[in-house]
Every structure is written in structure tokens, then in C-alpha cells.
Design an enzyme around this catalytic site. Structure first.
Site, PDB file in Angstrom:
ATOM      1  N   ASP A  14      24.220  -9.256   3.067  1.00 44.69           N
ATOM      2  CA  ASP A  14      24.104  -8.664   2.873  1.00 44.69           C
ATOM      3  C   ASP A  14      23.788  -8.538   1.063  1.00 44.69           C
ATOM      4  OD1 ASP A  14      24.676  -6.444   4.699  1.00 44.69           O
ATOM      5  OD2 ASP A  14      27.216  -6.628   4.588  1.00 44.69           O
ATOM      6  N   LYS A  17      18.415  -9.547   1.478  1.00 42.97           N
ATOM      7  CA  LYS A  17      17.485 -10.519   1.420  1.00 42.97           C
ATOM      8  C   LYS A  17      16.080 -10.164   1.810  1.00 42.97           C
ATOM      9  CE  LYS A  17      20.367 -12.296   4.841  1.00 42.97           C
ATOM     10  NZ  LYS A  17      21.770 -12.012   4.421  1.00 42.97           N
ATOM     11  N   GLY A  41      21.058  -6.341  10.000  1.00 38.36           N
ATOM     12  CA  GLY A  41      20.805  -5.225   9.421  1.00 38.36           C
ATOM     13  C   GLY A  41      20.327  -5.380   8.102  1.00 38.36           C
ATOM     14  N   HIS A  42      18.906  -4.927   7.837  1.00 43.50           N
ATOM     15  CA  HIS A  42      18.402  -4.765   6.801  1.00 43.50           C
ATOM     16  C   HIS A  42      17.259  -3.779   6.613  1.00 43.50           C
ATOM     17  CE1 HIS A  42      15.472  -8.277   7.438  1.00 43.50           C
ATOM     18  NE2 HIS A  42      14.785  -7.216   7.415  1.00 43.50           N
ATOM     19  N   GLN A 221      22.969 -12.589   8.490  1.00 44.71           N
ATOM     20  CA  GLN A 221      23.904 -13.366   7.963  1.00 44.71           C
ATOM     21  C   GLN A 221      23.805 -14.588   6.406  1.00 44.71           C
ATOM     22  OE1 GLN A 221      23.541 -13.515  11.578  1.00 44.71           O
ATOM     23  NE2 GLN A 221      24.376 -11.601  11.570  1.00 44.71           N
TER      24      GLN A 221
HETATM   25  P1  IMP Z   1      29.795 -10.776  14.695  1.00 47.46           P
HETATM   26  O1  IMP Z   1      28.610 -10.939  14.011  1.00 47.46           O
HETATM   27  O2  IMP Z   1      30.431  -9.201  14.889  1.00 47.46           O
HETATM   28  O3  IMP Z   1      30.416 -10.756  15.379  1.00 47.46           O
HETATM   29  O4  IMP Z   1      31.089 -10.181  13.448  1.00 47.46           O
HETATM   30  C1  IMP Z   1      31.502 -11.625  13.063  1.00 47.46           C
HETATM   31  C2  IMP Z   1      31.872 -11.580  11.348  1.00 47.46           C
HETATM   32  O5  IMP Z   1      30.544 -11.511  10.433  1.00 47.46           O
HETATM   33  C3  IMP Z   1      32.659  -9.814  11.208  1.00 47.46           C
HETATM   34  O6  IMP Z   1      33.074  -9.742   9.614  1.00 47.46           O
HETATM   35  C4  IMP Z   1      31.402  -8.475  10.175  1.00 47.46           C
HETATM   36  O7  IMP Z   1      31.104  -8.085   9.323  1.00 47.46           O
HETATM   37  C5  IMP Z   1      30.031 -10.035  10.013  1.00 47.46           C
HETATM   38  N1  IMP Z   1      28.742 -10.162   9.856  1.00 47.46           N
HETATM   39  C6  IMP Z   1      27.995 -10.714  11.095  1.00 47.46           C
HETATM   40  N2  IMP Z   1      26.906  -9.778  10.621  1.00 47.46           N
HETATM   41  C7  IMP Z   1      27.060  -9.581   9.283  1.00 47.46           C
HETATM   42  C8  IMP Z   1      25.971  -9.108   8.589  1.00 47.46           C
HETATM   43  O8  IMP Z   1      24.454  -8.961   8.487  1.00 47.46           O
HETATM   44  N3  IMP Z   1      25.525  -9.112   7.174  1.00 47.46           N
HETATM   45  C9  IMP Z   1      27.285  -8.935   6.688  1.00 47.46           C
HETATM   46  N4  IMP Z   1      28.196  -9.536   7.661  1.00 47.46           N
HETATM   47  C10 IMP Z   1      27.753  -9.223   9.000  1.00 47.46           C
END
Ligand code: IMP
Length: 421
Positions: A14, A17, A41-42, A221
Site C-alpha cells: 500500500d 505503487k 489492490g490499487h 505487496q
Molecule cells: P494474504 O496475502 O491474504 O495471505 O495475507 C497475508 C498478509 O499480507 C496479511 O497481513 C495481509 O493484510 C497482507 N497483505 C496481502 N496483500 C497485501 C497488499 O497488497 N497490501 C497490504 N497488505 C497485504
């Protein structure tokens, strides 16, 4: 041959990007997404329109070829909804290409993600519940269904075997059974709809590069969420760092040129896990409101804090970041005083070496330098030298501590609110 430019998140995701991706893909021919899924997501604003992306590289908005690489896990429903959203806005979706080796997310992955998270008790990761982790588990355990299988003749058999196995696990947990017939009927329609977009993306990318095309890779991420280099287990299930860019698209390290590390002038985190510079107070709340720090994907309020240069130095080391891209200088400049974490105190000793060891991070105390805020309205400033002295001092301190230039400075929410140095 032109080098591939890469955009990566430096902290917990977040960082904004999308804006820099949009900016640098202006000169590119192909935009590639390499890792993760619709946990990312963006939002990209073009004119008065807002486009929310979870899977498709946002470069498609400016007419670039948009490739979803083999390292991505794809929820077909989400992807089809995104395609529809683009079609409605007259964006040419023929530019979309999906790697034949990208893995598909199925309802059992989503159910498993929720189930595992529920059973973690107070050790919850705070996943996005999109089935990302289980889909990668299947990939590595070799029961994953790739795009090429999904659109091929073996799909039904592979799906039925998986559902039978998953149902045994769900039954042991007292969970509802999945209906293989219903899932097959639903998903074969998705497969049919996605088939025209599926290609051999590795050869496509290499042939394009050899033909002189410019490629940009859109990271998802971020560094501290990396399965190997993040704050495990509070991480995602892929490698959003530079290595994941190579394995997620089939490109090699020699082909990479610029590596843009994106950060905010402060920091944020969604989900659980250690966070040394977190502000669980009024200042943290103020940053959240000023920076609109609520998740694009899950709408969750983000945890907010000061910028952490110990972590940033680590991101530079792990990824070989050549340029920093700093967003939200305007946001932080609304505070009276700003703090910058320049070192940690760990067991009475000062250190600037980051470790993702959770116990280490929980014991570290941040060492701050303080800066003057109240930058005023900087959104229309186009030259770094025209910024107020206190804003320049803040940016220059970051460069001094980390040893990398801040090449882009975000001065407001819109695409044009950027200083290019
Ligand atoms: P998962 O990717 O859904 O398995 O989540 C694992 C961790 O990564 C959690 O703390 C999510 O909130 C975090 N996370 C996954 N994708 C994002 C992203 O695009 N932005 C911020 N945090 C993310």
C-alpha cells in the site's frame, strides 16, 4: 535490448505503487504482474474516473500490453469482473495476456484460507481471505491447477480429485462439503471466457524484449510481506521481492535495469505482525485520516506510523533498489513535527541492521530524528528545489541515511502530483 524496469513495495504494501507504475509505463510497451493475486489492490485515477485493479497490470489503461505472469495466482471470477470493468470503460482488453502457467484459485482455497485463519486463535495473520496462501500451497505441493490445465481437457479430472481431497479435510474440521458438480459447471464457463487470453508468456516476453520492446514489472505487496524476507509468519505466501519478479515472469537478473522502491513519507501496515514505528495514538489516527489509509481490497483501517529507515535500508539491500519513489510528502507535511526512525535500540545497543525475526522486532525501540512539518500546499510544485526548505531537509535526510536517491516525490493524490528529479 532495453532493460526491464521494476516497481516494488519497500515496506508492508500500500505504498502507492500504482501511481509510479502508471508514470513509468508511459514509455513502456508491456506491463507485467509477477506475483500475488487479488490480495493486492490499487486504484488509478485517470481524469475523473477511478479504476480499481487487483490482478490486471494497470498499464492496460494507457494501451500497453498487460501480462499476468506465471507467478500470479488467479481468481477467475475476480479477473472476469475486472475485464468487464475495463470493457465498460472502452479499454482495449485484447491487450491482456495471461500466462499459461499461472495457477487458479478455487472455492476450496478461499474456504481453507478462512478456516486456517479462524483456527489460528490469537496468532491470526490477518489474511485477506482470498485463498492466496492455500493456492500457493497447492502449487508447491503440486496439486495446483494452472491456466493451461484449467482451459484444457484434464480440468474436470484435476478439479474433482482436489475437491475430493479437500472435502476430507473440511469434514475433519466439521465444515460444509463442496459440491464438485456445481463448481465444475460454474468454473468451466470461466475457463471458456478466459481461454482467449492465455498465452506462453515466457516466450512472449523474451521475443518482445529481443524485438526491442520495453517491459515494466508491476510489483504487488511488498518486501516485509515476502515469505522469505518478511516478518514471517505475518507475511503473504509469495516473493514480492526482486527474486519473485524473475521467477514470476521467467525473466533473468541481467535483463533488469531500474528497481524502483516505493515508500510513503510515513508507514502503514494491514493485518497483524510486528511494526516498530507504529503509532497507536492520536498522531497515528491523524496520519490514517490525512492519508486515507483504508485498504483498497478489504477496506480495513491500516495501522500507521513514522517512516522506518532501518527497514528501508533492508529493502534496498534485498532488492537492489536503484531509485526511491516517495509518496505522500504532502500528507506528512500537514503535521507540525515529523519523526524519522534512523536506528533501533535492541538490548541496549544501537543498530541499523534490520532483522525479520519477530522477537527481535518486538523488542526494538525506534531512535528518532525530528523534523519540522507544516509544508503548506506543495501539490503544484514541479521542481525539487522549489519545495520549502523543511520538506527538502526531510527528503534529503532519507537519502543520506539510506544511500539511494529519492527520484520521484509524490505531492498529492493525482497522477500529475509528482516531482521528477
Ligand atoms: P494474504 O496475502 O491474504 O495471505 O495475507 C497475508 C498478509 O499480507 C496479511 O497481513 C495481509 O493484510 C497482507 N497483505 C496481502 N496483500 C497485501 C497488499 O497488497 N497490501 C497490504 N497488505 C497485504
Amino acid at each position: 535490448m532495453q532493460k526491464i524496469d521494476v516497481v516494488l513495495g519497500s515496506f508492508f504494501g500500500d505504498e502507492g505503487k500504482g501511481k509510479i507504475i502508471d508514470f513509468i509505463s508511459g514509455n513502456a510497451d508491456i506491463a507485467v504482474r509477477c506475483t500475488g493475486g487479488n490480495n493486492a489492490g490499487h486504484t488509478v485515477e485517470v481524469g475523473d474516473k477511478k479504476f480499481a485493479f487487483h490482478l490486471i497490470p494497470s498499464g492496460i489503461l494507457s494501451g500497453k500490453d498487460a501480462v499476468i505472469g506465471n507467478g500470479v495466482v488467479i481468481d477467475p471470477k475476480v479477473l472476469l469482473a475486472e475485464i468487464e470493468m475495463l470493457k465498460k470503460n472502452d479499454i482495449d482488453v485484447k491487450k491482456l495476456m495471461i500466462s499459461d502457467h499461472a495457477h487458479v484459485i478455487f472455492p476450496y482455497d478461499i474456504q481453507m484460507d478462512k478456516l486456517l485463519e479462524e483456527n489460528r486463535g490469537d496468532g491470526k495473520i490477518g489474511t485477506t481471505a482470498r485463498g492466496i496462501g492455500p493456492a500457493y500451497c497447492n502449487k508447491f505441493e503440486r496439486s495446483g491447477i494452472r491456466m493451461i490445465d484449467f482451459i484444457g481437457t484434464k480440468f474436470e479430472k484435476l478439479l474433482r480429485v482436489n475437491i475430493e481431497n479437500k472435502n476430507k479435510i473440511f469434514s475433519a474440521f466439521g465444515q460444509a462439503q463442496l459440491d464438485a458438480n456445481a463448481i465444475f459447471e460454474e468454473y468451466r464457463i470461466y475457463a471458456k471466457k478466459l481461454k482467449p487470453y492465455v498465452i506462453d508468456s515466457v516466450n512472449f516476453l523474451h521475443n518482445s524484449i529481443e524485438d526491442g520492446k520495453k517491459v515494466v514489472c508491476e510489483g504487488a505487496q511488498a518486501t516485509l510481506l515476502d515469505i522469505d524476507f518478511g516478518t514471517y509468519p505475518f507475511v503473504t505466501s509469495s516473493n514480492p521481492t526482486i527474486g519473485g519478479i524473475c521467477t514470476g515472469a521467467g525473466i533473468n537478473p541481467h535483463q533488469i535495469g531500474k528497481v524502483y522502491g516505493v515508500l510513503k513519507a510515513y508507514s502503514s501496515r494491514v493485518g497483524a505482525g510486528p511494526y516498530v514505528t507504529e503509532l497507536q495514538n492520536k498522531i497515528g489516527d491523524t496520519i490514517r485520516e490525512l492519508g486515507h489509509e483504508y485498504g483498497t481490497t478489504t477496506k480495513r483501517p491500516r495501522r500507521c506510523g513514522w517512516l522506518d529507515l532501518v527497514a528501508l535500508r533492508y529493502a534496498v539491500r534485498v532488492n537492489g533498489i536503484t531509485d526511491l519513489v516517495m509518496n505522500h510528502l504532502d500528507t506528512i507535511g500537514k503535521l507540525d513535527k515529523i519523526k524519522l526512525c534512523v536506528a533501533y535500540m535492541y538490548k541496549g545497543k544501537r543498530t541499523t541492521d534490520f532483522s525479520t525475526n519477530v522477537e527481535f522486532l518486538e523488542k526494538c525501540k525506534p531512535v528518532y530524528e525530528e523534523f519540522e512539518g507544516n509544508f503548506g500546499d506543495i501539490s503544484k510544485i514541479k521542481k525539487f528545489s522549489a519545495l520549502p526548505k523543511k520538506a527538502r531537509e526531510y527528503v534529503e535526510a532519507i537519502e543520506r541515511h539510506v544511500g539511494v536517491k529519492v527520484s520521484f516525490v509524490g505531492t498529492g493524490p493525482k497522477r500529475e502530483h509528482v516531482i521528477v528529479r
